[in-house]
Design an enzyme around this catalytic site. Structure first.
Site, PDB file in Angstrom:
ATOM      1  N   CYS A 114       4.799   2.900   5.927  1.00  0.00           N
ATOM      2  CA  CYS A 114       4.887   1.434   5.313  1.00  0.00           C
ATOM      3  C   CYS A 114       5.241   1.662   4.099  1.00  0.00           C
ATOM      4  CB  CYS A 114       4.221   0.695   5.769  1.00  0.00           C
ATOM      5  SG  CYS A 114       4.074   0.430   7.576  1.00  0.00           S
ATOM      6  N   HIS A 250       5.495  -5.467   1.229  1.00  0.00           N
ATOM      7  CA  HIS A 250       5.679  -5.209   2.717  1.00  0.00           C
ATOM      8  C   HIS A 250       5.479  -6.180   3.659  1.00  0.00           C
ATOM      9  CE1 HIS A 250       5.372  -2.753   6.123  1.00  0.00           C
ATOM     10  NE2 HIS A 250       4.407  -2.778   6.335  1.00  0.00           N
ATOM     11  N   ASN A 280       7.471  -5.924  11.433  1.00  0.00           N
ATOM     12  CA  ASN A 280       7.005  -5.064  10.323  1.00  0.00           C
ATOM     13  C   ASN A 280       8.126  -3.893  10.784  1.00  0.00           C
ATOM     14  OD1 ASN A 280       5.958  -2.759   8.985  1.00  0.00           O
ATOM     15  ND2 ASN A 280       3.936  -3.210   9.798  1.00  0.00           N
TER      16      ASN A 280
END
Length: 323
Positions: A114, A250, A280
């Site tokens: 990520c 993020h 996500n």
């Protein structure tokens, strides 16, 4: 004069298939209300059969190059941040290079899960300020739907697929915080925490593997480390959260986003949030949010933007740039 890596264009790609929370209700023990209350996620996009990470990455890059008014043949370097490349090798980046018709320069992948896009931005900045490249395309692209355990309600509802891209170009600045471009970066990793977020398989173990996560531990590390790295990047410039126009974090979990913004002293009216629509998307989440933020008219020329992310490894970091 100081050489800066300035954003010239952004673009993103999302698969056509939109998956609402209700899709999970007859598959696992969950509800739309449970997912929204814990994550803020309402829907996400899943790649179709045959739709690949490199294909989505190329689509996002094409849009970013069009906005920048730069031809692929004029690009010196191309970096793809991904944990879900099409093949073990070659890199997704070389596949994108071919799709774009970029016949020169060089291309490579970065794998920091990520945090991948933040790591890729930092590397692109280093290439530009060192004179090794003048124009760099940086892409985050993922097909996380391929590595999810559909019986694990704690993880399978969280992730989506997509891609985002930025085009960076060298520009002379004055060496002050008023310069456009990347102003500061901060990167970290700590392999001692690798067991709280990982895929339980890989090439050397001759297994495919699925995503595994200890949600409470990831949350704890995320809130602490994301605010810390953002403060560090800003501190290098003598700036604080008060100076920030936009945080583009993020997009993992709305509670993490809110907690981090609070620790930075930044109101949610200065945070670009897309997690409700995309879930996500790992390394794709920040460039996706940057592109959407520009599309919405939120991020404008001259704005001070902070991006920060944390992912498996653990790996985390931040970038401060002036749009």
């Amino acid at each position: 004069m100081t050489l800066r890596a300035v954003v010239r264009g952004v673009g993103h790609h999302l698969p056509a298939r939109v998956v609402p929370n209700s899709w999970f209700e007859d598959k696992i023990d969950t509800t739309d209300e449970w997912i929204v209350s814990r994550t803020g996620i309402e829907r996400r996009h899943f790649a179709a059969e045959g739709e690949t990470t490199s294909g989505m990455a190329a689509s996002a890059a094409e849009k970013a190059l069009k906005m920048a008014g730069i031809a692929a043949t004029d690009v010196d370097a191309l970096i793809v941040a991904t944990s879900t490349a099409d093949l073990t090798f070659p890199s997704a980046a070389t596949m994108v290079q071919d799709r774009l018709g970029m016949t020169g320069g060089f291309a490579f992948d970065i794998q920091a899960v990520c945090a991948g896009f933040v790591f890729a931005l930092a590397q692109a900045n280093a290439l530009i300020v060192s004179g090794q490249a003048t124009r760099v395309v940086v892409i985050g692209a993922e097909t996380f739907s391929r590595i999810l355990d559909w019986e694990d309600r704690g993880t399978c509802v969280l992730f989506g697929d997509g891609a985002g891209a930025v085009v960076l170009e060298a520009e002379d600045g004055q060496g002050t915080n008023d310069d456009r471009g990347i102003l500061a970066t901060d990167l970290h990793s700590d392999g001692r925490h690798r067991d709280i977020l990982y895929v339980d398989g890989g090439v050397s173990t001759q297994t495919t593997g699925l995503l595994r996560m200890q949600g409470k531990e990831v949350f704890r590390h995320a809130v602490e480390k994301l605010a810390q790295t953002a403060h560090t990047s800003l501190g290098k410039l003598g700036l604080t959260g008060d100076d920030v126009d936009w945080i583009v974090p993020h997009q993992a979990n709305l509670r993490i986003i809110k907690s981090t913004a609070h620790k930075m002293g930044v109101g949610m009216d200065r945070v670009v949030v897309t997690v409700q629509d995309h879930g996500n998307t790992s390394a794709a989440s920040i460039p996706l949010a940057l592109s959407v933020g520009v599309e919405r008219g939120q991020i404008k020329r001259g704005d001070l933007v902070v991006t920060e992310a944390i992912g498996g490894g653990l790996a985390w970091g931040s970038v401060v740039l002036r749009w």
